[in-house]
Design an enzyme around this catalytic site. Structure first.
Site, PDB file in Angstrom:
ATOM      1  CG  ASP A 472      -2.197   0.714   1.063  1.00  0.00           C
ATOM      2  OD1 ASP A 472      -2.300   1.525   0.126  1.00  0.00           O
ATOM      3  OD2 ASP A 472      -3.118   0.494   1.871  1.00  0.00           O
ATOM      4  CG  MET A 473       2.714   4.891  -1.698  1.00  0.00           C
ATOM      5  SD  MET A 473       1.995   6.427  -2.263  1.00  0.00           S
ATOM      6  CE  MET A 473       3.440   7.359  -2.613  1.00  0.00           C
ATOM      7  CB  CYS A 520      -3.015  -1.210  -2.471  1.00  0.00           C
ATOM      8  SG  CYS A 520      -4.306  -0.295  -1.601  1.00  0.00           S
ATOM      9  CG  ASP A 542      -9.262   2.642  -0.129  1.00  0.00           C
ATOM     10  OD1 ASP A 542      -8.895   1.472  -0.321  1.00  0.00           O
ATOM     11  OD2 ASP A 542      -8.575   3.476   0.504  1.00  0.00           O
TER      12      ASP A 542
HETATM   13  C1  GLA Z   1      -5.662   2.016   2.248  1.00  0.00           C
HETATM   14  C2  GLA Z   1      -6.069   0.823   1.422  1.00  0.00           C
HETATM   15  C3  GLA Z   1      -7.137   0.034   2.140  1.00  0.00           C
HETATM   16  C4  GLA Z   1      -6.596  -0.406   3.487  1.00  0.00           C
HETATM   17  C5  GLA Z   1      -6.144   0.804   4.275  1.00  0.00           C
HETATM   18  C6  GLA Z   1      -5.460   0.396   5.546  1.00  0.00           C
HETATM   19  O1  GLA Z   1      -6.665   2.956   2.320  1.00  0.00           O
HETATM   20  O2  GLA Z   1      -6.505   1.212   0.174  1.00  0.00           O
HETATM   21  O3  GLA Z   1      -7.519  -1.076   1.387  1.00  0.00           O
HETATM   22  O4  GLA Z   1      -5.536  -1.294   3.288  1.00  0.00           O
HETATM   23  O5  GLA Z   1      -5.254   1.611   3.544  1.00  0.00           O
HETATM   24  O6  GLA Z   1      -4.996   1.478   6.259  1.00  0.00           O
END
Ligand code: GLA
Length: 725
Positions: A472-473, A520, A542
Site C-alpha cells: 500500500d501507499m 495498492c 477504496d
Molecule cells: C488504504 C487501502 C485500504 C486499506 C487501508 C489500511 O486505504 O486502500 O484497502 O488497506 O489503507 O490502512
C-alpha cells in the site's frame, strides 16, 4: 516489422495493423510522417511539403528556404532551434545555453537491452535512432519497439553526455510526435480518492492541454493515460490514439494544437522541479510510453492496450494464473481486532470457498489507529498473542493461505523507526513537514533506507508462511528534499524516489518468487502500467460501492485489463457512500476482476452465505475469460441508467456479460442491448434466457434489457452451440 529505405531515408514501422513512418529529411532532422492504419511502404515525404510561414525561423543548416522546424512534424522536438511548440527535451550546458539542434547520426535494429530499474515491456523488435546535437556534446537515442501481434508501439529515450562538462536535463520526455491537422477530442481519466478514473472528454483547442501529477505518484487525481480521438469516435468507430506511461511517479502528458492545427503529443516525467545532471559520459533513461492506435473506436483501442499489457508488461508468471480469492479483514474490523476475531473470520471464510485470508493494516508496531506504528514491521503481540503463527495455523487448518499488508514507503512520526532515524523521512529537518494521514514518506532515494525496509519485510516473509502481500501507499510527497542528495542534484529527487520503489519491489519479488504481490495506494492511487509490471493486480479503489465500482471498473478498462482490477464484495450500507445495493449485484460487479470479500462474514444471512459460495463458483467458471478474454463495453454507466460490459474468449466460443441498473426508470420497456465481439455466423446459447440465437442477431438486434429495479444486476453466460439445422 521495421524497415529503412536508404534512398528516401524513411523508416517504416509496422505493428499488427498500424504503420508508423518517419524520415531523415534533407537537413538531417528526424521528421514524423504518418501514424495510423497500415499503408504501403511508399515515400511519404510529400506529406510534409515545406511552406514558408512568417515568424517561423529558418535553421542555419536548412536545405530549403521554406523549411522551418516550427511547423515540421517531428519525433522529439528541442528547445531554441526555431520550433516554438513545447520541446520534448531541454538540455542546459554549464554556460547556461540551452538551445539544441539534434540531427540524425545512425540507427540500429535489434532487441533492446534494458539497463534501468524502470519497468519495461518485454520482447518486440526495437529500432534505435541516434541523434546528435550540433550545439553540444549531447546524444539522444530514441527507442521504438514494435510487436507483430500488437497495435501498441513502445517508445522511450536515452540522453547521453559525450562531453566532459556536465549537462543538465531540465526536461526529458519519453516520447513526442506530431499528428496531422485534424479535429481531435482528448479523453483523460481524472478523479480523487474513492472516485478514481472519471473519464472526461473535451475538444482539443489550440494551445496545450496538459494532464499531470506533481504528487510523487501517478495519483488518483490524474491517471498517466491520455487518448486522442477523431471527433465523434465511439466505442466501435473512429480513429483513436492512446498514450500511456509505464511510470508511477510525477508525470506529464500533453497535447498541443499548433498554429497549423497539427497536434504535438508528448509526455514523460513531469518537469516541475525536475533537473537531472549528466556528468561526463553519463546517460539518463526515460520511462517507456505505450502508444496505441485503433481505427475501430475506443473499444478496440482498449483491447490492444489490454493484450499488450498482459502479454508484455504484467509479470509473465502470474498474469494468466488463477488468482487467490481473498477475505480481507480491513472493512470487517479496521484496526479493532485480536487473534480470536481473525480466527473467527477465517473459520467463517473457509467453508464458503474463500482460499486466502489477508491481514490488512494494524498487525504491527503500535498500530491501533492511523496515528502511529508505520515503519515498525514487527508483530504487535498485544493484539496478536503468539504473533502471526496462530493465525497462519488457523488458515492452514482450514485449507487457506495467508496474506499480509505492508506500507513499505511510509513512517509514522510516532514510531520507533522515526525516533531512530528522523532524517529518513522526506523533507528538511529545519522545516516542519506536512502530514497526511499522520504519516511521512521515507526517503527511498537512500540505499540504507530501502535496505532497512527490505530487511524488515524479508524477516516477516521468511519467518512466516505468507503467500500474498498487499503493498500500500497512503500519502503523496510534499517537501521534496533528501538529506543525502547534494543541493545541485535535488531536481533528481522525485524520479530517484520512484526508482527506489521499483528496485525494492523487484528485489522482494526476486527474493520471494512464490509470493503473490498486489499493489495498492489508498485503492487506485497508483493504478498505472509501471506498477503493473510488478503487481499483476491492484486494489482498484477504496470505494467498494457497487454503483461506484461500475463506473470505476468501466473507466479503468479504457487503459488497463480487467484481470488487473482487484474487486471485493463489501458490506451495506456501503462504508464509503452509505448506499445499499443488493448482495447479488455486489457479487456481479466484483466478478469483473480478481474477486474477493471485505466484510464481517458473521453478519451475513444463511442466504447470503450460500450466495458467496455461488459467486465464487461462478467466478471460477469465468476466470479464464477474465484473465485472457476481450472486453467489450456495452452500456456506459456515467450519467446513464444502465451499465453493461461483456468479455469474450479469444476463440469467440464463450462470453460473459454483466449489467446493472444504475437508476430505476419507469416504463422503459423493450430497450435493447447489442452484444459485441461474437462470431456473427455462429449460434450462441444465452443460459439465463434459455435463448439460442445467431451471433449476428445478438450483435445487431441485441437482447432486451432486463426489467429490474434500481441497483439490480444481471449476468448472461453465453456459449457457442452448433447452428440450428
Ligand atoms: C488504504 C487501502 C485500504 C486499506 C487501508 C489500511 O486505504 O486502500 O484497502 O488497506 O489503507 O490502512
Amino acid at each position: 516489422m521495421i524497415s529503412f529505405d536508404r534512398t528516401t531515408r524513411t523508416f517504416h514501422l509496422q505493428g499488427k495493423s498500424y504503420s508508423y513512418v518517419m524520415r531523415v529529411n534533407g537537413s538531417g532532422y528526424l521528421e514524423h510522417l504518418y501514424f495510423g492504419a497500415r499503408v504501403g511502404e511508399d515515400d511519404l515525404s510529400y506529406l510534409n511539403a515545406p511552406c514558408f510561414l512568417s515568424f517561423s525561423p529558418l535553421p542555419p543548416d536548412a536545405e530549403d528556404p521554406a523549411f522551418s522546424l516550427d511547423h515540421t512534424p517531428q519525433e522529439y522536438g528541442c528547445f531554441g532551434q526555431g520550433d516554438f511548440r513545447a520541446p520534448a527535451v531541454l538540455l542546459r550546458r554549464e554556460d547556461g545555453f540551452a538551445a539544441s539542434r539534434f540531427r540524425y547520426r545512425s540507427h540500429t535494429v535489434g532487441g533492446q537491452k534494458w539497463e534501468s530499474d524502470l519497468p519495461h515491456a518485454r520482447g518486440g523488435e526495437t529500432l534505435t535512432v541516434v541523434l546528435e546535437d550540433a550545439l553540444s556534446p549531447a546524444e539522444i537515442r530514441l527507442f521504438y519497439t514494435v510487436y507483430d501481434d500488437s497495435d501498441v508501439l513502445v517508445r522511450s529515450a536515452e540522453i547521453v553526455n559525450r562531453g566532459s562538462a556536465p549537462i543538465k536535463a531540465e526536461r526529458a520526455y519519453s516520447f513526442s510526435l506530431d499528428l496531422p491537422a485534424g479535429e481531435y477530442e482528448a479523453l483523460r481519466l481524472h478523479g480523487r480518492h474513492l472516485a478514481e478514473r472519471i473519464p472526461e472528454r473535451t475538444d482539443l483547442g489550440h494551445g496545450a492541454l496538459k494532464i499531470c501529477s506533481m504528487r510523487g505518484a501517478s495519483s488518483h487525481q490524474m491517471n498517466p493515460f491520455l487518448a486522442l480521438l477523431a471527433r465523434g469516435a465511439t466505442e466501435t468507430d473512429g480513429e483513436c490514439y492512446a498514450f500511456e506511461l509505464l511510470y508511477s511517479g510525477s508525470f506529464t502528458l500533453e497535447a498541443e494544437q499548433s498554429q497549423t492545427d497539427t497536434v504535438r503529443v508528448q509526455g514523460g516525467i513531469d518537469d516541475t522541479g525536475f533537473c537531472w545532471t549528466l556528468g561526463a559520459g553519463e546517460k539518463f533513461v526515460t520511462p517507456q510510453a505505450a502508444i496505441a492506435y485503433s481505427g475501430g473506436g475506443l473499444g478496440a483501442l482498449s483491447r490492444s492496450l489490454h493484450d499488450f499489457l498482459r502479454n508484455y508488461v504484467l509479470p509473465a508468471g502470474e498474469v494468466f494464473a488463477r488468482r487467490p480469492i481473498v477475505i480481507n479483514q480491513w472493512e470487517a474490523t479496521y484496526f479493532d481486532f485480536d487473534r480470536e476475531k481473525l480466527i473467527a473470520l477465517i473459520e467463517e471464510a473457509a467453508p464458503l470457498g474463500i482460499d486466502t485470508f489477508v491481514l490488512d493494516d494494524g498487525w504491527f508496531g503500535k498500530r491501533d489507529s492511523d496515528t502511529s506504528g508505520l515503519g515498525d514491521w514487527t508483530v504487535n503481540t498485544h493484539k496478536l498473542e503468539g504473533g502471526l503463527a496462530p493465525v497462519i495455523a488457523a488458515c492452514k487448518a482450514h485449507g487457506m493461505k495467508f496474506g499480509i499488508w505492508f506500507e513499505p514507503e511510509m513512517v509514522s512520526e510516532d514510531s520507533d523507526l522515526y525516533r531512530a532515524h528522523p532524517d529518513w523521512a522526506i523533507g528538511k529537518s529545519d522545516v516542519p513537514r506536512c502530514t497526511s494521514r499522520n504519516q511521512f514518506v521515507l526517503d527511498f532515494t537512500r540505499p540504507e533506507v530501502t535496505e532497512s525496509v527490505f530487511g524488515a519485510m524479508e524477516r516477516i516473509l521468511s519467518e512466516n508462511d505468507i503467500s500474498y502481500v498487499k503493498w500500500d501507499m497512503n500519502r503523496h510527497i510534499t517537501e521534496f528534499f533528501s538529506a543525502a542528495l547534494p543541493a545541485d542534484r535535488m531536481g533528481e529527487f522525485a524520479h530517484r524516489y520512484i526508482l527506489g520503489v521499483y528496485a525494492l519491489a523487484a528485489r522482494l519479488q526476486r527474493r520471494f518468487p512464490d509470493v503473490f504481490f498486489e499493489g495498492c495506494s489508498g485503492g487506485g492511487g497508483r493504478f498505472d502500467a509501471g506498477m503493473l509490471a510488478f503487481f499483476p493486480q491492484i486494489w482498484t479503489s477504496d470505494d467498494t460501492d457497487a454503483a461506484e465500482r461500475a463506473k470505476i471498473e468501466w473507466a479503468t478498462s479504457y487503459a488497463y485489463p480487467m484481470s488487473a482490477m482487484s474487486c471485493h464484495v463489501s458490506a451495506c450500507p456501503n462504508h464509503q457512500t452509505g448506499r445499499t445495493t443488493p448482495f447479488a449485484t455486489r457479487g456481479l460487479l466484483a466478478s469483473l476482476g480478481p474477486t474477493g470479500y471485505e466484510l464481517d462474514l458473521s453478519t451475513l444471512s444463511a442466504e447470503e452465505k450460500a450466495g458467496v459460495k455461488e459467486q465464487i463458483a461462478a467466478y471460477r467458471e469465468i476466470e479464464e475469460l477474465l484473465l485472457r478474454g476481450d472486453l467489450y463495453r456495452l452500456a456506459d454507466p456515467f450519467g446513464k441508467d444502465v451499465f453493461a460490459e461483456m468479455v469474450v474468449s479469444k476463440d469467440k466460443t464463450r462470453a460473459y456479460a454483466v449489467g446493472m441498473r444504475m437508476r430505476a426508470v419507469p416504463a422503459d420497456f423493450n430497450r435493447r442491448i447489442r452484444l459485441q465481439g461474437l462470431d456473427e455466423n455462429r449460434a450462441y446459447h444465452v443460459r439465463e434466457l434459455g435463448l439460442t440465437l445467431h451471433g449476428s442477431t445478438l450483435m445487431r438486434a441485441g437482447l432486451l434489457l432486463p426489467r429490474l429495479g434500481e441497483y439490480d444486476g444481471w449476468s448472461w453466460h453465453i456459449e457457442a452451440v452448433p447452428l440450428p439445422s
